[in-house]
Write an enzyme that holds these catalytic residues in place. Structure first.
Site, short mmCIF file in Angstrom:
data_model
loop_
_atom_site.label_atom_id
_atom_site.label_comp_id
_atom_site.label_asym_id
_atom_site.label_seq_id
_atom_site.Cartn_x
_atom_site.Cartn_y
_atom_site.Cartn_z
CD GLU A 38 9.80 5.16 -9.32
OE1 GLU A 38 10.28 4.88 -8.21
OE2 GLU A 38 8.62 5.51 -9.46
CD GLN A 43 17.73 5.62 0.66
OE1 GLN A 43 17.27 5.83 1.76
NE2 GLN A 43 18.26 4.48 0.30
CB THR A 44 14.77 12.08 -2.19
OG1 THR A 44 16.12 11.62 -2.15
CG2 THR A 44 14.78 13.58 -2.09
N GLY A 82 21.43 14.81 -2.40
CA GLY A 82 22.11 13.80 -1.60
C GLY A 82 22.26 12.47 -2.33
CE1 TYR A 121 9.53 1.08 -5.85
CE2 TYR A 121 11.46 2.36 -6.50
CZ TYR A 121 10.10 2.27 -6.25
OH TYR A 121 9.32 3.36 -6.44
CG ASP A 139 7.79 2.43 -2.44
OD1 ASP A 139 6.84 1.81 -1.93
OD2 ASP A 139 7.69 3.61 -2.83
CB CYS A 199 -1.34 3.60 4.62
SG CYS A 199 -1.06 2.37 5.90
CB CYS A 207 -7.95 4.07 9.20
SG CYS A 207 -6.33 3.49 9.71
CB CYS A 210 -7.87 3.73 4.19
SG CYS A 210 -6.93 2.41 3.40
S1 SF4 Z 1 -6.99 1.02 6.87
FE1 SF4 Z 1 -5.71 1.79 5.24
S2 SF4 Z 1 -4.72 3.59 6.15
FE2 SF4 Z 1 -5.53 2.36 7.84
S3 SF4 Z 1 -3.79 1.09 8.43
FE3 SF4 Z 1 -5.03 -0.08 6.98
S4 SF4 Z 1 -4.10 0.28 5.01
FE4 SF4 Z 1 -3.35 1.85 6.39
#
Ligand code: SF4
Length: 359
Positions: A38, A43-44, A82, A121, A139, A199, A207, A210
């Site tokens: 973590e 940042q990486t 970094g 976080y 995050d 996403c 999407c 998703c």
């Molecule tokens: S459907 Fe899923 S991938 Fe598409 S914007 Fe919404 S959360 Fe993001």
């Protein structure tokens, strides 16, 4: 009221268990692995962290080893990742765990929050992923996913948006509801993984793959290129520098940076403020009594930190003899330089002379 439905949480967990990546810090119940990964992941990118994580674990396998690590070795292991203050804080955190918790990372959210370098976080991530406790970890990935799902049109970096998202997903981290072992460990990673794999940023989320597409505001309203919203970025400060690669036979002159500030305690080539022309470089070398045999202009280079951009002009200087050095300066051969942490800000010059440490 903002709501993430139970059905979408169940769908997320099913999607995660079927699609998650195999990562070296996953499927471990050692909280040290979670702490280390973590901190490295702040940042990486994941891809950049994998080899660093494996090497660090090989050389520094646990909290006891981390608490005792030599600072030079720590910087060498972190070299190229970094944000070096993360490494120094990680060591302080290990010392604190050794002194206050008998060398064991505390299985307690409040105690985790009291550790050096551990904010809300990281405490949430270690509590849920490392100990399967019901605490969320929000995050950048989670903020982006939830901003799209909920249709949040305020600046994603604002504290108010973070508070809203934490509250919404926090309702699904309810200690009074019983779950199978590993539920919170998976849930926290599922939010992050959805942001990392589906996403994704820059207006092009995937999407169609998703689990949330039926209820997601940004997807339904075709606003995925507008959300997450960001107000204008602050302009990064530009700092001009001159980098002097001063050489005598097979040795290079380097110096240790101050113990505080940017790249604290690391090594660098001798440098001058601003971009100096050859006359100004010669003047500096004369003032230092360097006996110069040759001076050449070499590549310019650029390095971007989070708030500052260095624009560097390079010179190679060959000396006739070594002369007296300042306290923080040393001569090192190319081979000896492998033992010093030279930050990747100097990558152009490190690569020019083949000084990169072999990993
Ligand atoms: S459907 Fe899923 S991938 Fe598409 S914007 Fe919404 S959360 Fe993001």
């Amino acid at each position: 009221m903002d709501v993430l439905t139970d059905k979408d949480v169940t769908g997320l967990l099913e999607w995660y268990r079927a699609n998650r990546r195999t990562l070296p810090w996953r499927d471990t119940d050692d909280p040290y692995d979670v702490l280390l990964s973590e901190v490295m992941l702040q940042q990486t990118r994941v891809e950049a962290v994998i080899e660093y994580f494996k090497r660090f674990k090989r050389e520094v396998p646990d909290i006891a080893a981390l608490a005792q690590i030599d600072d030079e070795k720590l910087m060498r292991l972190w070299e190229g990742l970094g944000y070096y203050s993360r490494a120094r804080n990680l060591k302080r955190c290990a010392i604190q765990i050794t002194e206050e918790y008998n060398g064991k990372i505390p299985c307690d959210h409040e105690k985790l929050l009291s550790l050096t370098g551990i904010g809300p976080y990281s405490a949430g991530a270690i509590a849920s992923i490392g100990f399967d406790l019901p605490y969320p970890a929000v995050d950048g990935n989670v903020l982006r996913v939830m901003a799209r799902y909920l249709g949040i049109k305020e600046d994603i970096r604002s504290e108010e948006v973070k508070r809203r998202v934490t509250e919404v997903i926090g309702r699904h981290y309810d200690a009074s509801v019983s779950h199978e072992k590993g539920h919170y460990r998976d849930l926290t990673q599922a939010f992050m993984e959805l942001g990392a794999l589906v996403c994704i940023p820059n207006g092009k989320p995937l999407c169609e793959g998703c689990p949330w597409r039926e209820n997601c505001f940004a997807c339904i309203e075709d606003l995925t290129d507008r959300i997450p919203y960001r107000s204008h970025e602050k302009k990064r400060k530009t700092v001009e520098r001159t980098v002097l690669i001063i050489r005598y036979e097979d040795s290079f002159l380097i110096r240790k940076r101050p113990e505080k500030g940017l790249l604290a305690g690391m090594y660098e080539f001798i440098g001058l403020e601003e971009k100096a022309d050859e006359d100004e470089v010669r003047k500096y070398l004369e003032e230092r009594d360097f006996k110069v045999s040759e001076i050449h202009s070499i590549e310019d280079a650029r390095h971007i930190f989070s708030h500052v951009e260095w624009q560097m002009r390079g010179y190679e200087i060959i000396l006739e003899e070594k002369n007296k050095l300042k306290e923080n300066e040393i001569w090192a051969t190319g081979e000896e330089l492998q033992g010093y942490a030279l930050p990747s800000a100097f990558r152009t010059y490190i690569d020019r002379y083949g000084l990169r440490k072999k990993k």
